[in-house]
Write a protein that holds these residues in place. Sequence first.
Motif, mmCIF file in Angstrom:
data_model
loop_
_atom_site.group_PDB
_atom_site.id
_atom_site.type_symbol
_atom_site.label_atom_id
_atom_site.label_comp_id
_atom_site.label_asym_id
_atom_site.label_seq_id
_atom_site.Cartn_x
_atom_site.Cartn_y
_atom_site.Cartn_z
ATOM 1 N N TYR A 1 0.835 -1.204 0.000
ATOM 2 C CA TYR A 1 0.000 0.000 0.000
ATOM 3 C C TYR A 1 0.871 1.256 0.000
ATOM 4 O O TYR A 1 1.848 1.338 0.733
ATOM 5 C CB TYR A 1 -0.906 0.002 1.241
ATOM 6 C CG TYR A 1 -1.801 -1.224 1.273
ATOM 7 C CD1 TYR A 1 -2.970 -1.278 0.531
ATOM 8 C CD2 TYR A 1 -1.432 -2.336 2.017
ATOM 9 C CE1 TYR A 1 -3.767 -2.418 0.529
ATOM 10 C CE2 TYR A 1 -2.227 -3.484 2.028
ATOM 11 C CZ TYR A 1 -3.390 -3.512 1.276
ATOM 12 O OH TYR A 1 -4.179 -4.638 1.271
ATOM 13 N N ASP A 2 0.463 2.224 -0.804
ATOM 14 C CA ASP A 2 1.191 3.508 -0.828
ATOM 15 C C ASP A 2 0.965 4.281 0.466
ATOM 16 O O ASP A 2 1.822 5.053 0.898
ATOM 17 C CB ASP A 2 0.702 4.369 -2.007
ATOM 18 C CG ASP A 2 0.838 3.627 -3.320
ATOM 19 O OD1 ASP A 2 1.955 3.154 -3.601
ATOM 20 O OD2 ASP A 2 -0.167 3.488 -4.052
ATOM 21 N N ARG A 3 -0.211 4.099 1.034
ATOM 22 C CA ARG A 3 -0.536 4.793 2.278
ATOM 23 C C ARG A 3 -1.285 3.825 3.196
ATOM 24 O O ARG A 3 -2.120 3.035 2.723
ATOM 25 C CB ARG A 3 -1.460 5.993 2.018
ATOM 26 C CG ARG A 3 -0.887 7.051 1.090
ATOM 27 C CD ARG A 3 0.262 7.823 1.722
ATOM 28 N NE ARG A 3 0.727 8.896 0.866
ATOM 29 C CZ ARG A 3 1.721 8.789 -0.010
ATOM 30 N NH1 ARG A 3 2.365 7.634 -0.191
ATOM 31 N NH2 ARG A 3 2.090 9.835 -0.731
ATOM 32 N N ILE A 4 -0.990 3.927 4.505
ATOM 33 C CA ILE A 4 -1.747 3.150 5.496
ATOM 34 C C ILE A 4 -2.191 4.115 6.588
ATOM 35 O O ILE A 4 -1.374 4.897 7.095
ATOM 36 C CB ILE A 4 -0.894 2.008 6.106
ATOM 37 C CG1 ILE A 4 -0.469 1.014 5.007
ATOM 38 C CG2 ILE A 4 -1.669 1.294 7.215
ATOM 39 C CD1 ILE A 4 0.385 -0.163 5.493
ATOM 40 N N ASP B 1 2.131 -0.472 19.721
ATOM 41 C CA ASP B 1 3.334 -0.398 18.880
ATOM 42 C C ASP B 1 2.864 -0.437 17.435
ATOM 43 O O ASP B 1 1.717 -0.790 17.172
ATOM 44 C CB ASP B 1 4.222 -1.637 19.095
ATOM 45 C CG ASP B 1 4.945 -1.584 20.420
ATOM 46 O OD1 ASP B 1 5.637 -0.584 20.662
ATOM 47 O OD2 ASP B 1 4.786 -2.537 21.213
ATOM 48 N N ILE B 2 3.773 -0.150 16.515
ATOM 49 C CA ILE B 2 3.379 -0.260 15.105
ATOM 50 C C ILE B 2 3.358 -1.746 14.756
ATOM 51 O O ILE B 2 4.383 -2.424 14.894
ATOM 52 C CB ILE B 2 4.367 0.486 14.192
ATOM 53 C CG1 ILE B 2 4.489 1.944 14.643
ATOM 54 C CG2 ILE B 2 3.924 0.393 12.744
ATOM 55 C CD1 ILE B 2 5.592 2.715 13.926
ATOM 56 N N PRO B 3 2.219 -2.277 14.316
ATOM 57 C CA PRO B 3 2.171 -3.707 13.994
ATOM 58 C C PRO B 3 3.143 -4.060 12.858
ATOM 59 O O PRO B 3 3.073 -3.454 11.771
ATOM 60 C CB PRO B 3 0.711 -3.921 13.564
ATOM 61 C CG PRO B 3 -0.048 -2.815 14.227
ATOM 62 C CD PRO B 3 0.890 -1.645 14.217
ATOM 63 N N PRO B 4 4.065 -5.021 13.072
ATOM 64 C CA PRO B 4 5.045 -5.378 12.032
ATOM 65 C C PRO B 4 4.423 -5.704 10.661
ATOM 66 O O PRO B 4 4.994 -5.290 9.631
ATOM 67 C CB PRO B 4 5.778 -6.584 12.628
ATOM 68 C CG PRO B 4 5.617 -6.416 14.112
ATOM 69 C CD PRO B 4 4.288 -5.767 14.326
ATOM 70 N N PRO B 5 3.268 -6.391 10.587
ATOM 71 C CA PRO B 5 2.727 -6.666 9.246
ATOM 72 C C PRO B 5 2.398 -5.389 8.474
ATOM 73 O O PRO B 5 2.482 -5.364 7.235
ATOM 74 C CB PRO B 5 1.438 -7.453 9.528
ATOM 75 C CG PRO B 5 1.617 -8.012 10.897
ATOM 76 C CD PRO B 5 2.440 -7.015 11.646
ATOM 77 N N LEU B 6 2.052 -4.316 9.192
ATOM 78 C CA LEU B 6 1.729 -3.058 8.489
ATOM 79 C C LEU B 6 3.001 -2.432 7.913
ATOM 80 O O LEU B 6 2.979 -1.867 6.821
ATOM 81 C CB LEU B 6 1.022 -2.078 9.436
ATOM 82 C CG LEU B 6 -0.335 -2.537 9.989
ATOM 83 C CD1 LEU B 6 -0.997 -1.408 10.779
ATOM 84 C CD2 LEU B 6 -1.274 -2.990 8.865
ATOM 85 N N ILE B 7 4.112 -2.577 8.640
ATOM 86 C CA ILE B 7 5.388 -2.068 8.111
ATOM 87 C C ILE B 7 5.748 -2.855 6.847
ATOM 88 O O ILE B 7 6.141 -2.287 5.832
ATOM 89 C CB ILE B 7 6.505 -2.192 9.175
ATOM 90 C CG1 ILE B 7 6.181 -1.252 10.343
ATOM 91 C CG2 ILE B 7 7.882 -1.892 8.578
ATOM 92 C CD1 ILE B 7 7.143 -1.318 11.508
ATOM 93 N N GLN B 8 5.551 -4.178 6.913
ATOM 94 C CA GLN B 8 5.864 -5.009 5.737
ATOM 95 C C GLN B 8 4.994 -4.647 4.542
ATOM 96 O O GLN B 8 5.450 -4.658 3.395
ATOM 97 C CB GLN B 8 5.628 -6.481 6.058
ATOM 98 C CG GLN B 8 6.776 -7.131 6.809
ATOM 99 C CD GLN B 8 6.305 -8.361 7.584
ATOM 100 O OE1 GLN B 8 5.227 -8.905 7.305
ATOM 101 N NE2 GLN B 8 7.097 -8.775 8.561
ATOM 102 N N GLN B 9 3.726 -4.328 4.806
ATOM 103 C CA GLN B 9 2.792 -4.085 3.695
ATOM 104 C C GLN B 9 2.823 -2.650 3.174
ATOM 105 O O GLN B 9 2.119 -2.312 2.226
ATOM 106 C CB GLN B 9 1.368 -4.474 4.139
ATOM 107 C CG GLN B 9 1.226 -5.975 4.326
ATOM 108 C CD GLN B 9 -0.086 -6.398 4.962
ATOM 109 O OE1 GLN B 9 -1.105 -5.717 4.830
ATOM 110 N NE2 GLN B 9 -0.070 -7.535 5.635
ATOM 111 N N LEU B 10 3.644 -1.804 3.797
ATOM 112 C CA LEU B 10 3.798 -0.423 3.317
ATOM 113 C C LEU B 10 4.774 -0.426 2.129
ATOM 114 O O LEU B 10 5.861 -1.003 2.204
ATOM 115 C CB LEU B 10 4.346 0.459 4.457
ATOM 116 C CG LEU B 10 4.446 1.959 4.182
ATOM 117 C CD1 LEU B 10 3.065 2.581 3.938
ATOM 118 C CD2 LEU B 10 5.129 2.680 5.358
ATOM 119 N N ALA B 11 4.374 0.217 1.046
ATOM 120 C CA ALA B 11 5.217 0.251 -0.168
ATOM 121 C C ALA B 11 6.454 1.120 0.060
ATOM 122 O O ALA B 11 6.473 1.979 0.955
ATOM 123 C CB ALA B 11 4.399 0.816 -1.327
#
Length: 233
Positions: A161-164, A172-182
């Motif tokens: 994703y370009d933006r989340i 904390d920042i969920p690790p899967p969201l960091i992975q899914q950030l473009a």
Amino acid sequence: MTPTAFMLKLKTRGGGEVDYKKLREEMVKRQLIPRGINDRRVLDAFLRVEREKFVPSSLREDAYKDFPLSIGEGQTISQPYMAALMTQCLNLRGEEKILEIGTGSGYQTAILALLGWQVYSVERIPSLAEKAKKLLKKMGYDNVKIFVGNGTVGLEQYAPYDRILVTAGAKDIPPPLIQQLAEEGIMVIPVGNAYSQELMVVKKKDGKISSKGVERCVFVPLIGQYGWEEKIE
Ligand code: SAM
């Protein structure tokens, strides 16, 4: 009265009429611009989206007030300023694939749909997701897909994703969201304890993450595997 003017003026609790278009203009003028919301596209989106349609009918007259409102199921629609600040921090230009965690009423989803290319939004409470889905469809937002699920694991199937945007408070920042950030992507997420958080803007460049806090805030908790545990009462 023109049909449009008629649609905008709905009966009030006291039996009078409310000019919601005027309330939207006042909200932008008094709550958003003086606090530093200056992205013209963001201001235009907040002038367009009919916030009164996203709140329970008993609270409609309060839709443009300077605070969050209850939307049922113990959840809230964020204060207009906070929604605008999060949106501005995303720096949307119209071509972005956006992941939103926490659909809630669907109001912020509508704003994102106007400013980006495609919005994928995840809500953990099925009744809220269903209601938002129907409303957004009825209002003609056809670049939105809503999912019921645990947004702390993101939404792998459409990543990256370009933006989340996360609209609930994380510990904390969920690790899967960091992975899914473009690459070159931006994530906006409130991080802190259950009572108070810092709104963080997280950027990914050359595979590396940098983040900065922009404002103190208070959100309902982000619940799930990489968030808070659900409180059983
Ligand atoms: N932006 C929304 C609006 O405009 O109405 C308000 C969002 S509300 C402050 C936060 C939402 O996040 C709630 O609807 C809550 O159920 C949802 N939520 C909390 N944890 C979640 C999770 N793990 N996955 C998806 N949604 C979650």
